[in-house]
Design a protein around this motif. Structure first.
Motif, mmCIF file in Angstrom:
data_model
loop_
_atom_site.group_PDB
_atom_site.id
_atom_site.type_symbol
_atom_site.label_atom_id
_atom_site.label_comp_id
_atom_site.label_asym_id
_atom_site.label_seq_id
_atom_site.Cartn_x
_atom_site.Cartn_y
_atom_site.Cartn_z
ATOM 1 N N PRO A 136 0.809 -1.224 0.000
ATOM 2 C CA PRO A 136 0.000 0.000 0.000
ATOM 3 C C PRO A 136 0.841 1.272 0.000
ATOM 4 N N TYR A 137 2.065 1.182 0.562
ATOM 5 C CA TYR A 137 2.930 2.367 0.618
ATOM 6 C C TYR A 137 3.278 2.850 -0.786
ATOM 7 N N THR A 138 3.531 1.898 -1.708
ATOM 8 C CA THR A 138 3.852 2.300 -3.084
ATOM 9 C C THR A 138 2.659 2.986 -3.754
ATOM 10 N N THR A 139 1.435 2.583 -3.380
ATOM 11 C CA THR A 139 0.263 3.165 -4.030
ATOM 12 C C THR A 139 0.004 4.598 -3.594
ATOM 13 N N VAL A 140 0.593 5.038 -2.455
ATOM 14 C CA VAL A 140 0.358 6.407 -1.983
ATOM 15 C C VAL A 140 1.578 7.311 -2.178
ATOM 16 N N LEU A 141 2.645 6.782 -2.781
ATOM 17 C CA LEU A 141 3.835 7.607 -3.047
ATOM 18 C C LEU A 141 3.658 8.376 -4.360
ATOM 19 N N GLY A 142 2.545 9.063 -4.465
ATOM 20 C CA GLY A 142 2.227 9.813 -5.672
ATOM 21 C C GLY A 142 0.727 9.854 -5.879
ATOM 22 N N PRO A 143 0.273 10.343 -7.039
ATOM 23 C CA PRO A 143 -1.163 10.457 -7.315
ATOM 24 C C PRO A 143 -1.873 9.106 -7.240
ATOM 25 N N SER A 144 -3.088 9.092 -6.708
ATOM 26 C CA SER A 144 -3.836 7.851 -6.534
ATOM 27 C C SER A 144 -4.138 7.164 -7.870
ATOM 28 N N SER A 146 -2.308 6.742 -10.403
ATOM 29 C CA SER A 146 -1.184 5.952 -10.925
ATOM 30 C C SER A 146 -0.718 4.908 -9.909
ATOM 31 N N GLY A 147 -1.554 4.625 -8.896
ATOM 32 C CA GLY A 147 -1.187 3.653 -7.868
ATOM 33 C C GLY A 147 -0.918 2.270 -8.424
ATOM 34 N N ALA A 148 -1.796 1.775 -9.343
ATOM 35 C CA ALA A 148 -1.606 0.444 -9.919
ATOM 36 C C ALA A 148 -0.315 0.373 -10.731
ATOM 37 N N ARG A 149 0.032 1.470 -11.419
ATOM 38 C CA ARG A 149 1.280 1.500 -12.192
ATOM 39 C C ARG A 149 2.493 1.438 -11.268
ATOM 40 N N ARG A 150 2.452 2.182 -10.160
ATOM 41 C CA ARG A 150 3.596 2.204 -9.242
ATOM 42 C C ARG A 150 3.823 0.846 -8.595
ATOM 43 N N ILE A 151 2.727 0.205 -8.180
ATOM 44 C CA ILE A 151 2.898 -1.080 -7.509
ATOM 45 C C ILE A 151 3.393 -2.140 -8.493
ATOM 46 N N ASN A 152 2.967 -2.072 -9.756
ATOM 47 C CA ASN A 152 3.486 -3.012 -10.752
ATOM 48 C C ASN A 152 4.948 -2.747 -11.064
ATOM 49 N N LEU A 153 5.343 -1.465 -11.092
ATOM 50 C CA LEU A 153 6.745 -1.131 -11.326
ATOM 51 C C LEU A 153 7.605 -1.627 -10.174
ATOM 52 N N ALA A 154 7.134 -1.412 -8.939
ATOM 53 C CA ALA A 154 7.880 -1.889 -7.765
ATOM 54 C C ALA A 154 7.977 -3.411 -7.786
ATOM 55 N N ALA A 352 -3.894 -3.678 -5.792
ATOM 56 C CA ALA A 352 -4.199 -2.253 -5.989
ATOM 57 C C ALA A 352 -5.686 -2.027 -6.221
ATOM 58 N N VAL A 353 -6.309 -2.888 -7.035
ATOM 59 C CA VAL A 353 -7.747 -2.762 -7.300
ATOM 60 C C VAL A 353 -8.548 -3.014 -6.023
ATOM 61 N N GLY A 354 -8.116 -4.003 -5.249
ATOM 62 C CA GLY A 354 -8.844 -4.372 -4.042
ATOM 63 C C GLY A 354 -8.857 -3.303 -2.963
ATOM 64 N N ILE A 355 -7.736 -2.567 -2.790
ATOM 65 C CA ILE A 355 -7.677 -1.561 -1.723
ATOM 66 C C ILE A 355 -8.087 -0.180 -2.190
ATOM 67 N N SER A 356 -8.341 -0.021 -3.493
ATOM 68 C CA SER A 356 -8.716 1.306 -3.996
ATOM 69 C C SER A 356 -10.039 1.744 -3.381
ATOM 70 N N GLY A 357 -10.057 2.946 -2.859
ATOM 71 C CA GLY A 357 -11.274 3.488 -2.282
ATOM 72 C C GLY A 357 -11.538 3.094 -0.851
#
Length: 416
Positions: A136-144, A146-154, A352-357
């Motif tokens: 979840p930390y990767t999903t909040v290190l920037g705009p919400s 692009s959270g799925a993109r960040r977690i996939n990159l990590a 990422a999809v599961g924790i969104s919202g």
């Protein structure tokens, strides 16, 4: 308001312009560590069958110990991170991880199965804290957005660990020289030392204190007030989250089952291939494609809906597993390691999809999705039992069913 939030460096910028690139890079090291630890299991599974003369079903206790640890530690990890924050949760997880790795040394002296399982269980408790915090930390290190993109990159760095795990594990464990038990200690002592060094780096590095309950529309004060009201039962109000927990259970079950018996499958359909060669196919073929899939998936999601991409990849893996179950020699082996490419985006995307919202319930939701990896504790034992009774090719019907569930999740219209 942030503009162009999916382009360039804005992917790592907070709503007030903070640059989160370095914290993101540091957290990526955690993804590498647990990727390496998990991939090493796939080699251990076959190694224990050889040196302890145990059945495929019993060797799957390796996965049961690791993923059982995830299940036991899931909720406590979420509570620790909720109370003490991401940084302390990560450091705690690293220390527990190191202790478990060092326990491999006395286990090699005792030379029975149980001490190894205990060490793996302790490692799993540490990994649970790391995954509950880092995902979840990767999903909040920037705009919400692009959270799925960040977690996939990590998670791409996780893929690098998956490549090196079976490669180094195969070289160390399947070599014909030396004591096969003593060979088990070397990789894990090395892991323990590296983990401790990274823990020191985390202690000495200031990290932004971001609550996963924050979003671009809430002030810090409003987010803090919502966090106080966070309850586990509130998660029942989010149908997409509940389905994500189920989908994650089946994904980890399928992926772990494939990895656990990859070597057994290859040498069954191609008897001319050795254990060492099979582990190298797993490293360069399967895990190599896994990492490529993570990197390319992060880029594709810039233009394509993550959930729809997940459904397409799951459907392709269903078709690949059909060929694997048919046992067509090298054709089936190729389909088996190609499946890693299409598995690559599944875990982080479902997460990422599961924790969104979820907002104030994000940490608790994260811990429950991490607990869902308990699927990896159960399914390999089922596959091993099927293989002992029938054949290894028949056992791969199980991951086929798992990918069908993920396909349905990807097509679902549920929302949080």
């Amino acid at each position: 308001m942030i503009e162009n939030n999916t382009k360039g460096s804005s992917m790592f910028r907070g709503k007030e312009g903070q640059n989160y690139l370095f914290p993101f890079i540091l957290v990526c090291s955690l993804f590498f560590l647990w990727g390496f630890a998990h991939a090493l299991l796939d080699v251990l599974n076959a190694h224990f069958q050889e040196i302890l003369q145990i059945s495929k079903a019993r060797s799957a206790l390796v996965q049961f110990a690791l993923y059982g640890g995830y299940f036991v530690m899931g909720i406590p990890a979420g509570l620790i991170i909720k109370k003490y924050g991401y940084k302390k949760g990560i450091v705690f997880g690293l220390l527990v991880f190191a202790i478990g790795a060092f326990l491999f040394y006395p286990a090699t002296l005792i030379r029975t199965f149980l001490p190894f399982l205990i060490a793996l269980f302790v490692i799993a408790c540490g990994l649970t804290c790391l995954e509950t915090a880092a995902n979840p930390y990767t999903t909040v290190l920037g705009p919400s957005k692009s959270g799925a993109r960040r977690i996939n990159l990590a998670q791409s760095f996780n893929g690098l660990g998956w490549i090196l795990g079976p490669l180094l594990g195969g070289l160390l464990l399947f070599s014909d020289e030396g004591d096969p038990f003593a060979a088990l200690a070397t990789p894990y002592i090395g892991i323990g030392i590296v983990v401790l060094l990274i823990a020191v780096l985390f202690v000495r590095t200031p990290l932004p204190q971001i609550s996963a309950g924050e979003d671009d529309s809430l002030s810090t004060k409003e987010a803090a007030q919502l966090n106080k009201k966070s309850r586990f039962r509130d998660l029942l109000k989010h149908p997409l989250f509940i389905f994500a927990v189920i989908a994650q259970f089946f994904y980890v079950a399928g992926q772990t089952g494939i990895g656990s018996f990859f070597i057994n499958y290859v040498i069954e359909v191609r008897p001319d291939i050795s254990h060492l060669q099979a582990s190298q196919i797993l490293a360069f073929g399967g895990m190599g494609l896994f990492m490529v899939g993570r990197i390319s998936g992060s880029y594709i999601m810039k233009y394509f809906n993550p959930k729809k991409l997940l459904a397409i990849y799951a459907l392709i893996n269903v078709l690949l597993m059909v060929v694997v179950v048919m046992g067509l020699g090298m054709i089936s082996v190729v389909c088996l390691f190609v499946s890693y490419f299409f598995m690559s985006i599944m875990y982080p995307t479902i997460f990422a999809v599961g924790i969104s919202g979820l907002k104030e319930n994000t940490e608790k939701g994260s811990s429950l999705i991490v607990m869902a990896v308990a699927g990896g504790a159960v399914i390999p034992m089922l596959m091993g039992r099927i293989a002992d009774i029938s054949s290894m090719t028949t056992g791969f019907i199980v991951p086929l069913v798992c990918f069908v569930v993920i396909f349905i999740f990807g097509l679902s219209k549920m929302k949080n």
